[in-house]
Design a protein around this motif. Structure first.
Motif, PDB file in Angstrom:
ATOM      1  N   UNK A  30       4.766 -11.209  -4.240  1.00 44.92           N
ATOM      2  CA  UNK A  30       3.576 -10.356  -4.347  1.00 44.92           C
ATOM      3  C   UNK A  30       3.894  -8.874  -4.131  1.00 44.92           C
ATOM      4  N   UNK A  31       5.093  -8.568  -3.609  1.00 46.13           N
ATOM      5  CA  UNK A  31       5.441  -7.167  -3.348  1.00 46.13           C
ATOM      6  C   UNK A  31       5.699  -6.425  -4.653  1.00 46.13           C
ATOM      7  N   UNK A  32       5.040  -5.268  -4.781  1.00 46.50           N
ATOM      8  CA  UNK A  32       5.149  -4.474  -6.006  1.00 46.50           C
ATOM      9  C   UNK A  32       5.644  -3.060  -5.669  1.00 46.50           C
ATOM     10  N   UNK A  34       9.112 -11.022  -1.064  1.00 50.47           N
ATOM     11  CA  UNK A  34       7.964 -11.813  -1.482  1.00 50.47           C
ATOM     12  C   UNK A  34       7.563 -11.428  -2.917  1.00 50.47           C
TER      13      UNK A  34
END
Lengths: 385, 449
Positions: free
Chosen positions: A279-281, A277
């Motif tokens: 948004x994954x950091x 995804x």
């Protein structure tokens, strides 16, 4: 009554097998996941039953596993009675409390016992001490509500409080555990009435209500009212395992990965590109993370340092004594004066054989008595000989 | 040792002017012992390890009568179990010491390095006083001595045992910059014992009623757990052999329960009793602990199998790539395991799980066992990598991403965390434990169903 025999094993296997074929998961050698598996397991996995002289990749002597072999002997009635002392919530298959021993104890008696035998580790009113577990933290019904606290949305928020009152589903568990495992350094030394008293005290510090009434100091727990106690979190668990026929529900639960955050995928269809995804950091370890490793991490290949004869008093103290003695009868404390009045030999004797107040024999450390006395001297005087 | 000869040799070599500033001489001078620089020095420039005779090669070794039970080389003294105060539970008696996975080889853990977890300390059972009682819903209850137990037909199997709290300190964020502590709550061995289904064949177990089996230990905590009958009749074993010898005390000597693939604490050590019943028990270690709290406030109990999982072993935070040169070919090696079945494949990502390539499985691929995997990589100095491995098993499971797992489980579950995990390889080859995850303060909520 159905009896367990070889034929029955075959029947059980046949059932799991047919269920498995029905699910359409067997037979295609092209996919790597179908090599040996033969059925599904209650825990959500697969099984590899014996087929001829093999089970999965292992050869077996199938003759050996067809035979019924008799070794040993039948236990005597006294032997069964001595060991068959476990507790089940409603007694052993009985609503009458079978398995729950006859006896009683009050909160007041429990408090006295607790202060003498438990407090040194578990702290005042079961608040916990150091890394020793807490047994309560106030009103169990209020704390039970914290079980939905999840630091998922806010890592800084308060987490859930999982203590006896707020979390444990059954009272039998506490009674059984106190009787068999406590006090931890001297287990299985409490009388039945003492176990009742301590269990009653656990209800008291967790502010449990029995038959609608708050457990107060005069409350007496006994085999008569034991089954009246319902823990606040009795229904807080899944899958349901209670009752005489709960296994089908357990099987169904673990065969649905959505219940426990697992993912299933056809091997050929697993994601190979663009799988994460947006948004994954990258989250890094904060402030160096946990580094209290014993011994410290090292991958060096050299010769170990030769240790001096005797003991490293500070090191032994840190690893074996500090968790209690940092807080009570601390190193060089004036409180020791109350214990040395009968002479240093009496202190040595207590330390070596252990006390009911929570001092484990030799502090649970293995070393010579002479070295141990050096350690005791350090605790009392604060000086290393 | 003939020091004179050594000095003469050096003089000769010096005179012949082969070796003006030899490494051999300076090292010999520093070492001070075993000074035979020898004629090798005359061969020219090179490492003293090669040009000189090895110091251990010119003296007697130990006689065979020393170390009648062998011990590792003293140089391996840092390859050890370790513990942390964080998990001391007071006095390290209800605690854990974890396995140095960064030094592990193959799919077997040496017995002395097998992770050690107890609930009342490691106890020392006298095998002569060992008794096993089997009773409950059987026609014929049974007592066995150790010798009698060992007369049943033996079965030998390779299985890992994993504490379900493996990785459990890192639900909310990475905390351990260490492979040993982030994944070392597990080990693997070849176990020998008997199937329980063979043991109970002539006892007349009443299968119309028997749903559960209590397994109880004889240790200080009388550690007990409830096992469903399905596992008992499948592959549950009572084992006394570990990698060709008796179980170590830390692993339950003389006999422990082995439930292949299932939570380590279910594999009750120092076993004394099996009882069959229609209803379960609610022992302490299946209620107060080893239960997974979900965002709904409900907790999963009786969570049995350790799900499919994997890790990169080489490199690791402990053993980074700081020594590699640009362009070196290097093997990325790892472990994959599943308590649900057999490993079917492992994929490796260099960008933290965005894109994957297929790694190769190596060695024996066995059910409910560690499986080694490998990928050859050309190291480029200065590149920052995010190494993420992801395994699949023949039960059809694949490791979830951290987001996929936490969306269902939240972050308070403690146990059974099997999401993919990532090593960051920095530009200078250091390796750090990181996680690739979404900050859910900014995005989605949790699934409260």
């Amino acid at each position: 009554m159905r009896k367990f025999n070889t034929k029955l094993i075959t029947t059980v296997s046949a059932i799991t097998l047919s269920a498995f074929f029905a699910a359409g998961c067997v037979g295609n050698d092209a996919t790597p996941e179908s090599k040996w598996k033969t059925g599904s397991d209650i825990g959500g996995g697969v099984t590899y039953i014996m087929d001829g002289d093999k089970t999965g990749p292992y050869y077996v002597n199938s003759d050996a596993h067809k035979m019924s072999i008799s070794n040993g002997r039948v236990p005597t009635a006294a032997e069964l009675k001595a060991w068959n002392v476990d507790l089940q919530p409603r007694g052993i298959g009985s609503p009458n409390g079978q398995g729950i021993p006859v006896g009683s104890g009050s909160v007041e008696e429990g408090e006295e016992l607790y202060d003498a035998k438990c407090l040194s580790c578990h702290g005042d009113f079961g608040a916990g001490y150091g890394t020793y577990p807490a047994l309560g933290n106030g009103n169990a019904y209020e704390l039970n509500k914290t079980l939905t606290n999840n630091r998922y949305l806010d890592p800084e928020a308060d987490g859930p409080t999982r203590v006896f009152g707020s979390y444990w589903p059954q009272l039998t568990t506490m009674f059984w555990y106190i009787r068999d495992a406590m006090p931890h350094p001297k287990s299985k030394t409490l009388t039945t009435d003492e176990v009742y008293a301590l269990t009653a005290y656990m209800l008291y510090i967790n502010e449990i209500e029995v038959n609608g009434e708050l457990v107060e100091e005069e409350f007496v727990l006994s085999n008569e009212n034991f089954l009246d106690v319902r823990m606040p979190n009795e229904d807080g668990f899944e899958p349901n395992i209670a009752g005489a026929n709960s296994l089908p529900g357990v099987r169904a639960y673990f065969n649905n990965p959505a219940n426990y955050g697992a993912q299933k995928v056809k091997y050929e269809e697993r994601c190979m590109t663009d799988c994460q995804d947006e948004s994954a950091k990258v989250v890094k370890i904060q402030n160096g993370g946990i580094q209290s490793f014993t011994p410290p991490l090292s991958v060096v290949r050299d010769l170990p340092k030769v240790k001096k004869a005797g003991i490293d008093v500070l090191e032994v103290y840190k690893n074996n004594c500090s968790s209690c003695h940092d807080g009570m009868l601390s190193v060089g404390s004036d409180d020791w004066a109350n214990y040395t009045t009968k002479g240093i030999d009496k202190v040595y004797e207590n330390a070596i054989s252990g006390t009911d107040a929570g001092m484990p024999a030799m502090g649970g450390v293995s070393m010579s008595k002479e070295n141990f006395k050096t350690l005791v001297d350090y605790l009392i005087t604060g000086k290393i000989k | 040792m003939d020091k004179n000869k050594s000095n003469i040799d050096l003089e000769i070599s010096d005179r012949r002017n082969f070796f003006k500033k030899t490494v051999a001489i300076s090292v010999t001078a520093l070492a001070g012992t075993s000074l035979l620089a020898s004629q090798n020095a005359t061969f020219g420039d090179g490492e003293p390890e090669i040009l000189n005779h090895a110091k251990w090669g010119q003296v007697w070794g130990d006689p065979v009568s020393k170390n009648l039970y062998g011990v590792p080389s003293p140089y391996e003294h840092n390859v050890i179990r370790r513990n942390t105060k964080l998990l001391a539970s007071g006095n390290f008696r209800a605690s854990i010491a974890v396995t140095p996975l960064h030094e592990s080889e193959g799919i077997i853990t040496p017995n002395g390095l097998f992770f050690s977890r107890s609930h009342g300390g490691t106890c020392f059972v006298d095998p002569n006083e060992f008794r096993l009682m089997i009773h409950g819903l059987v026609d014929k209850p049974l007592v066995l001595t150790l010798e009698e137990l060992k007369r049943y037909p033996r079965v030998t199997r390779t299985h890992f045992i994993e504490c379900p709290a493996n990785g459990g300190q890192e639900w909310r964020a990475p905390q351990f910059n260490s492979l040993q502590f982030s994944k070392g709550f597990m080990s693997s061995a070849e176990w020998t014992g008997v199937y329980i289904k063979d043991l109970i064949k002539d006892l007349g177990l009443d299968l119309s009623k028997a749903q559960w089996m209590l397994a109880e230990g004889s240790d200080n905590s009388e550690m007990g757990r409830t096992v469903p009958i399905d596992k008992v009749l499948d592959d549950a074993m009572l084992v006394w052999g570990q990698n060709g010898e008796a179980l170590r005390p830390e692993q339950g000597y003389p006999v422990r329960l082995l439930l292949p693939g299932w939570e380590g604490n279910l594999c009750v050590k120092w076993l004394k009793r099996l009882e069959f019943s229609q209803e379960p028990w609610y022992a302490k270690e299946e209620t107060s602990k080893y239960t997974n709290l979900k965002p709904s406030g409900k907790a999963i109990q009786h969570f049995y199998a350790n799900e499919v999982n994997s890790t990169v072993v080489t490199p690791s935070p402990e053993k980074p790539w700081t020594h590699l040169k640009d362009g070196d070919m290097v093997e990325i090696e790892g472990l994959a395991w599943s308590g649900m079945g057999t490993i079917t494949g492992v994929d490796l990502s260099f960008d933290g799980g965005k894109n994957y390539v297929k790694a190769k499985l190596k060695g024996l691929v066995l059910p409910k066992s560690w499986t080694r995997w490998s990928y050859m990589h050309k190291y480029k100095k200065g590149d920052v990598l995010l190494l993420t491995s992801r395994a699949t098993d023949d039960a059809g499971f694949i490791q979830p991403t951290i987001d996929e797992e936490t969306l269902v489980m939240g972050v308070e579950a403690v146990y059974h965390r099997n999401a993919v995990e990532t090593w960051e390889v920095t530009a200078d080859g250091k390796v750090n434990h990181v996680q690739i995850r979404t900050d859910h303060r900014e995005t989605k909520g949790v699934n409260n169903a």
